[in-house]
Write a protein that holds these residues in place. Structure first.
Motif, PDB file in Angstrom:
ATOM      1  N   ILE A   1       0.836  -1.203   0.000  1.00 24.20           N
ATOM      2  CA  ILE A   1       0.000   0.000   0.000  1.00 24.20           C
ATOM      3  C   ILE A   1       0.870   1.252   0.000  1.00 24.20           C
ATOM      4  O   ILE A   1       0.514   2.265  -0.619  1.00 24.20           O
ATOM      5  N   SER A   2       2.019   1.213   0.665  1.00 18.78           N
ATOM      6  CA  SER A   2       2.922   2.370   0.656  1.00 18.78           C
ATOM      7  C   SER A   2       3.434   2.652  -0.751  1.00 18.78           C
ATOM      8  O   SER A   2       3.509   3.807  -1.184  1.00 18.78           O
ATOM      9  N   SER A   3       3.804   1.591  -1.471  1.00 17.39           N
ATOM     10  CA  SER A   3       4.277   1.777  -2.834  1.00 17.39           C
ATOM     11  C   SER A   3       3.180   2.330  -3.738  1.00 17.39           C
ATOM     12  O   SER A   3       3.423   3.213  -4.573  1.00 17.39           O
ATOM     13  N   PHE A   4       1.965   1.828  -3.586  1.00 21.26           N
ATOM     14  CA  PHE A   4       0.852   2.315  -4.388  1.00 21.26           C
ATOM     15  C   PHE A   4       0.451   3.731  -3.979  1.00 21.26           C
ATOM     16  O   PHE A   4       0.092   4.560  -4.819  1.00 21.26           O
TER      17      PHE A   4
ATOM     18  N   LEU B   1      -8.889   8.694   0.175  1.00 25.89           N
ATOM     19  CA  LEU B   1      -9.261   7.291   0.360  1.00 25.89           C
ATOM     20  C   LEU B   1      -8.039   6.438   0.684  1.00 25.89           C
ATOM     21  O   LEU B   1      -8.087   5.555   1.561  1.00 25.89           O
ATOM     22  N   TYR B   2      -6.922   6.712   0.007  1.00 29.08           N
ATOM     23  CA  TYR B   2      -5.703   5.955   0.295  1.00 29.08           C
ATOM     24  C   TYR B   2      -5.222   6.205   1.727  1.00 29.08           C
ATOM     25  O   TYR B   2      -4.876   5.257   2.451  1.00 29.08           O
ATOM     26  N   VAL B   3      -5.191   7.476   2.148  1.00 30.08           N
ATOM     27  CA  VAL B   3      -4.725   7.789   3.508  1.00 30.08           C
ATOM     28  C   VAL B   3      -5.642   7.131   4.538  1.00 30.08           C
ATOM     29  O   VAL B   3      -5.177   6.607   5.561  1.00 30.08           O
TER      30      VAL B   3
ATOM     31  N   ARG C   1      11.265   8.954   0.317  1.00 32.68           N
ATOM     32  CA  ARG C   1      10.971   8.162  -0.876  1.00 32.68           C
ATOM     33  C   ARG C   1      11.897   6.961  -0.972  1.00 32.68           C
ATOM     34  O   ARG C   1      11.474   5.856  -1.339  1.00 32.68           O
ATOM     35  N   ARG C   2      13.171   7.170  -0.689  1.00 25.46           N
ATOM     36  CA  ARG C   2      14.119   6.057  -0.767  1.00 25.46           C
ATOM     37  C   ARG C   2      13.776   4.967   0.237  1.00 25.46           C
ATOM     38  O   ARG C   2      13.963   3.781  -0.031  1.00 25.46           O
ATOM     39  N   MET C   3      13.282   5.359   1.401  1.00 20.41           N
ATOM     40  CA  MET C   3      12.936   4.380   2.428  1.00 20.41           C
ATOM     41  C   MET C   3      11.539   3.797   2.241  1.00 20.41           C
ATOM     42  O   MET C   3      11.163   2.861   2.958  1.00 20.41           O
ATOM     43  N   GLY C   4      10.759   4.352   1.328  1.00 21.90           N
ATOM     44  CA  GLY C   4       9.392   3.889   1.160  1.00 21.90           C
ATOM     45  C   GLY C   4       8.497   4.280   2.315  1.00 21.90           C
ATOM     46  O   GLY C   4       7.532   3.574   2.639  1.00 21.90           O
ATOM     47  N   PHE C   5       8.812   5.396   2.947  1.00 23.72           N
ATOM     48  CA  PHE C   5       8.076   5.835   4.128  1.00 23.72           C
ATOM     49  C   PHE C   5       7.156   6.988   3.763  1.00 23.72           C
ATOM     50  O   PHE C   5       7.594   7.985   3.188  1.00 23.72           O
ATOM     51  N   ILE C   6       5.863   6.842   4.092  1.00 20.17           N
ATOM     52  CA  ILE C   6       4.866   7.891   3.870  1.00 20.17           C
ATOM     53  C   ILE C   6       4.341   8.302   5.236  1.00 20.17           C
ATOM     54  O   ILE C   6       3.626   7.538   5.901  1.00 20.17           O
ATOM     55  N   PRO C   7       4.682   9.475   5.709  1.00 18.23           N
ATOM     56  CA  PRO C   7       4.316   9.844   7.088  1.00 18.23           C
ATOM     57  C   PRO C   7       2.872  10.268   7.266  1.00 18.23           C
ATOM     58  O   PRO C   7       2.402  10.367   8.404  1.00 18.23           O
ATOM     59  N   LEU C   8       2.132  10.509   6.191  1.00 17.61           N
ATOM     60  CA  LEU C   8       0.787  11.069   6.319  1.00 17.61           C
ATOM     61  C   LEU C   8      -0.180  10.139   7.041  1.00 17.61           C
ATOM     62  O   LEU C   8      -0.855  10.565   7.999  1.00 17.61           O
ATOM     63  N   PRO C   9      -0.323   8.845   6.670  1.00 17.32           N
ATOM     64  CA  PRO C   9      -1.256   7.979   7.419  1.00 17.32           C
ATOM     65  C   PRO C   9      -0.843   7.781   8.871  1.00 17.32           C
ATOM     66  O   PRO C   9      -1.705   7.744   9.764  1.00 17.32           O
ATOM     67  N   LEU C  10       0.442   7.663   9.118  1.00 21.51           N
ATOM     68  CA  LEU C  10       0.912   7.480  10.490  1.00 21.51           C
ATOM     69  C   LEU C  10       0.624   8.716  11.339  1.00 21.51           C
ATOM     70  O   LEU C  10       0.216   8.607  12.506  1.00 21.51           O
TER      71      LEU C  10
END
Length: 363
Positions: free
Chosen positions: A6-9, A43-45, A196-205
């Protein structure tokens, strides 16, 4: 597994939203518009925050169970990582991706543990005695994560003949991403290329953490609101201080890795009468970076660089040294070979940087 997928998408969804919101007005639109992209991002978040909440709920149930069997099962799942990764062949690029994934996973686990502690303390009316009941379980989860990562990386580097110095190169690469995002002509926001390199998206967290904090802590009275404002100002000050310290340490790591010339060297443009490849061959032949007429850089393989290194590659053989070189030149040849290895390692690291940054950015 679902979190990584889901993070990648989700990164693609957020990139599409950012691009549609900031694209030039005169450009003909070939997409569905900003508002549909915005609802897709919302919706993704929401779905990603629900997934993280499921992880936090599972960890909370494991903490509060009487026989601790679920917590034992969850900790034993960490050792599945050793089985799935130790006996596979890894290159430096794959180990770099695994290291970034481990950093992101460990930070996410810390946030999940914070959420579990907040919910448990709120249920027990913020009794400090209950915190010391949870503290051994928290230490056990953190210690198991650290132990598994140490064992996993130790055996991967041993079985694949990778030296421990490669982690300093990884650190320098991340520091270069952070420093390059601070320039005036940067393509990304601060620390965006690192996340981006780590695949980390801080918004949902962040959404889940804010929801848990607001539901766990009740604000009543004027004094409570003043404390909230002061706490918010303290968080802003901590963020500024943290960014200053990170930038200073990143500049130090970039200088130690001798990568600062990539930040400060001017970009040469091709003249109408001469090709761009010939100019860049004399300017940066060791890095293999060419420049087109628009000023954008790309990594290319230059045959001139290979021809220059061909004689040094031929004399690194032991038999050639024994047959053709006197005793006084053996030291010089060994030094040249060590410099060649060091240069090739730096070249590979620079190519990783260029491909990763350019591949994840929407131009």
């Amino acid at each position: 597994v679902a979190d990584r997928l889901i993070s990648s998408f989700g990164q693609d969804i957020l990139d599409a939203l950012y691009w549609t919101a900031t694209e030039p007005k005169e450009r003909k639109r070939a997409h569905i518009g900003v508002i549909p992209h915005f609802f897709m991002a919302v919706l993704y978040v929401f779905l990603h925050a629900i997934l993280i909440m499921v992880q936090a709920t599972t960890l909370n149930v494991a903490f509060n169970s009487h026989n601790k069997s679920l917590l034992t099962i969850m900790m034993s799942n960490n050792f599945v990582e050793i089985k799935g990764s130790v006996f596979k062949k890894f290159e430096k690029n794959n180990l770099f991706q695994m290291s970034n994934s481990d950093i992101k996973e460990r930070f996410t686990n810390y946030v999940l543990l914070l959420i579990v502690c907040l919910r448990n303390m709120e249920q027990f009316s913020w009794n400090p005695d209950h915190f010391w009941v949870l503290f051994p379980d928290v230490c056990m989860v953190v210690a198991s994560e650290i132990a598994v990562d140490i064992v996993k990386h130790a055996f991967i580097t041993k079985f694949n003949d990778i030296t421990a110095d490669v982690y300093s190169e990884y650190r320098a690469s991340l520091a270069f991403d952070l420093v390059s995002s601070r320039q005036k002509n940067a393509y990304t926001d601060y620390s965006d290329s690192v996340s981006r390199r780590m695949g980390f998206i801080p918004l949902p967290l962040a959404v889940l953490l804010i929801r848990v904090v607001t539901s766990s802590i009740k604000v009543q009275g004027v004094l409570a609101y003043v404390c909230v404002v002061l706490f918010y100002c303290g968080l802003i000050s901590l963020k500024v201080l943290n960014s200053i310290v990170l930038l200073g340490k990143s500049c130090q790591y970039v200088k130690e890795a001798k990568m600062e010339e990539k930040l400060f060297n001017p970009v040469l443009t091709a003249t109408p009468g001469k090709p761009a490849g010939k100019q860049q061959g004399t300017f940066k032949s060791t890095q293999g970076i060419s420049t087109d007429e628009n000023g954008s850089t790309s990594v290319t393989n230059q045959p001139v660089h290979q021809k220059e290194n061909m004689p040094s590659l031929l004399v690194t053989s032991n038999s050639d040294q024994f047959l053709t070189t006197p005793d006084g030149e053996e030291k010089d040849i060994s030094q040249d070979s060590s410099e060649l290895k060091h240069r090739s390692a730096k070249k590979d690291l620079l190519e990783i940087d260029r491909f990763t940054i350019c591949g994840n950015r929407i131009d």
